[in-house]
Design a protein around this motif. Structure first.
Motif, mmCIF file in Angstrom:
data_model
loop_
_atom_site.group_PDB
_atom_site.id
_atom_site.type_symbol
_atom_site.label_atom_id
_atom_site.label_comp_id
_atom_site.label_asym_id
_atom_site.label_seq_id
_atom_site.Cartn_x
_atom_site.Cartn_y
_atom_site.Cartn_z
ATOM 1 N N ALA A 46 -12.642 -68.133 -12.026
ATOM 2 C CA ALA A 46 -11.472 -68.978 -11.780
ATOM 3 C C ALA A 46 -10.685 -69.196 -13.075
ATOM 4 O O ALA A 46 -9.449 -69.117 -13.081
ATOM 5 N N ILE A 47 -11.393 -69.433 -14.169
ATOM 6 C CA ILE A 47 -10.743 -69.622 -15.462
ATOM 7 C C ILE A 47 -9.978 -68.361 -15.862
ATOM 8 O O ILE A 47 -8.822 -68.418 -16.276
ATOM 9 N N ALA A 48 -10.625 -67.206 -15.729
ATOM 10 C CA ALA A 48 -9.987 -65.945 -16.107
ATOM 11 C C ALA A 48 -8.727 -65.689 -15.278
ATOM 12 O O ALA A 48 -7.686 -65.294 -15.819
ATOM 13 N N HIS A 49 -8.815 -65.909 -13.981
ATOM 14 C CA HIS A 49 -7.644 -65.705 -13.114
ATOM 15 C C HIS A 49 -6.525 -66.673 -13.477
ATOM 16 O O HIS A 49 -5.360 -66.281 -13.557
ATOM 17 N N GLU A 58 -3.255 -64.600 -26.419
ATOM 18 C CA GLU A 58 -4.057 -65.050 -27.564
ATOM 19 C C GLU A 58 -4.755 -66.382 -27.338
ATOM 20 O O GLU A 58 -5.629 -66.756 -28.103
ATOM 21 N N SER A 59 -4.419 -67.087 -26.263
ATOM 22 C CA SER A 59 -5.092 -68.356 -25.987
ATOM 23 C C SER A 59 -6.099 -68.247 -24.842
ATOM 24 O O SER A 59 -6.706 -69.233 -24.452
ATOM 25 N N VAL A 64 -9.712 -61.197 -28.241
ATOM 26 C CA VAL A 64 -10.061 -60.615 -29.530
ATOM 27 C C VAL A 64 -8.771 -60.066 -30.130
ATOM 28 O O VAL A 64 -8.133 -59.198 -29.525
ATOM 29 N N PRO A 65 -8.351 -60.586 -31.284
ATOM 30 C CA PRO A 65 -7.095 -60.102 -31.869
ATOM 31 C C PRO A 65 -7.198 -58.641 -32.281
ATOM 32 O O PRO A 65 -8.287 -58.153 -32.610
ATOM 33 N N PRO A 66 -6.073 -57.929 -32.241
ATOM 34 C CA PRO A 66 -6.103 -56.521 -32.649
ATOM 35 C C PRO A 66 -6.442 -56.397 -34.128
ATOM 36 O O PRO A 66 -6.161 -57.306 -34.924
ATOM 37 N N LYS A 67 -7.019 -55.273 -34.474
ATOM 38 C CA LYS A 67 -7.359 -55.023 -35.874
ATOM 39 C C LYS A 67 -6.080 -54.836 -36.679
ATOM 40 O O LYS A 67 -5.077 -54.352 -36.161
ATOM 41 N N ALA A 68 -6.132 -55.196 -37.950
ATOM 42 C CA ALA A 68 -4.971 -55.049 -38.818
ATOM 43 C C ALA A 68 -4.599 -53.576 -38.971
ATOM 44 O O ALA A 68 -3.430 -53.228 -39.045
ATOM 45 N N THR A 69 -5.601 -52.705 -39.017
ATOM 46 C CA THR A 69 -5.368 -51.276 -39.142
ATOM 47 C C THR A 69 -5.936 -50.577 -37.918
ATOM 48 O O THR A 69 -7.152 -50.554 -37.733
#
Length: 87
Positions: A46-49, A58-59, A64-69
């Motif tokens: 339910a949370i994911a939906h 991002e919230s 998981v944030p993208p890698k810088a490279t």
């Protein structure tokens, strides 16, 4: 009570989602009753939906944030030859 997941999602709001997240974190409902594995799974779904429809990427839980490279880019040191040194 609810005919579908969509019916449930219609009543969710940030406060309810926060309560569901807290219940999963603690493994129990606010009244102290332990969540079953099925309840944990359903709360997580339910949370994911809800987050998919109402929250910025991002919230969202599990973001998981993208890698810088990016993996496909070459790095300066990758073009340098390696020299084997025996001791």
């Amino acid at each position: 009570m609810f005919q579908s997941l969509d019916d449930l999602l219609k009543i969710l709001n940030p406060q309810i989602v926060g309560s569901l997240k807290r219940a999963i974190e603690l493994g129990k409902w606010p009244n102290g009753v332990t969540l079953t594995e099925q309840q944990k799974s359903l709360c997580g779904e339910a949370i994911a939906h809800w987050e998919q429809r109402h929250a910025a990427p991002e919230s969202r839980a599990g973001y998981v944030p993208p890698k810088a490279t990016p993996c496909g880019e070459k790095h300066e040191h990758e073009d340098q030859a390696l020299t084997w040194v025996e001791s």
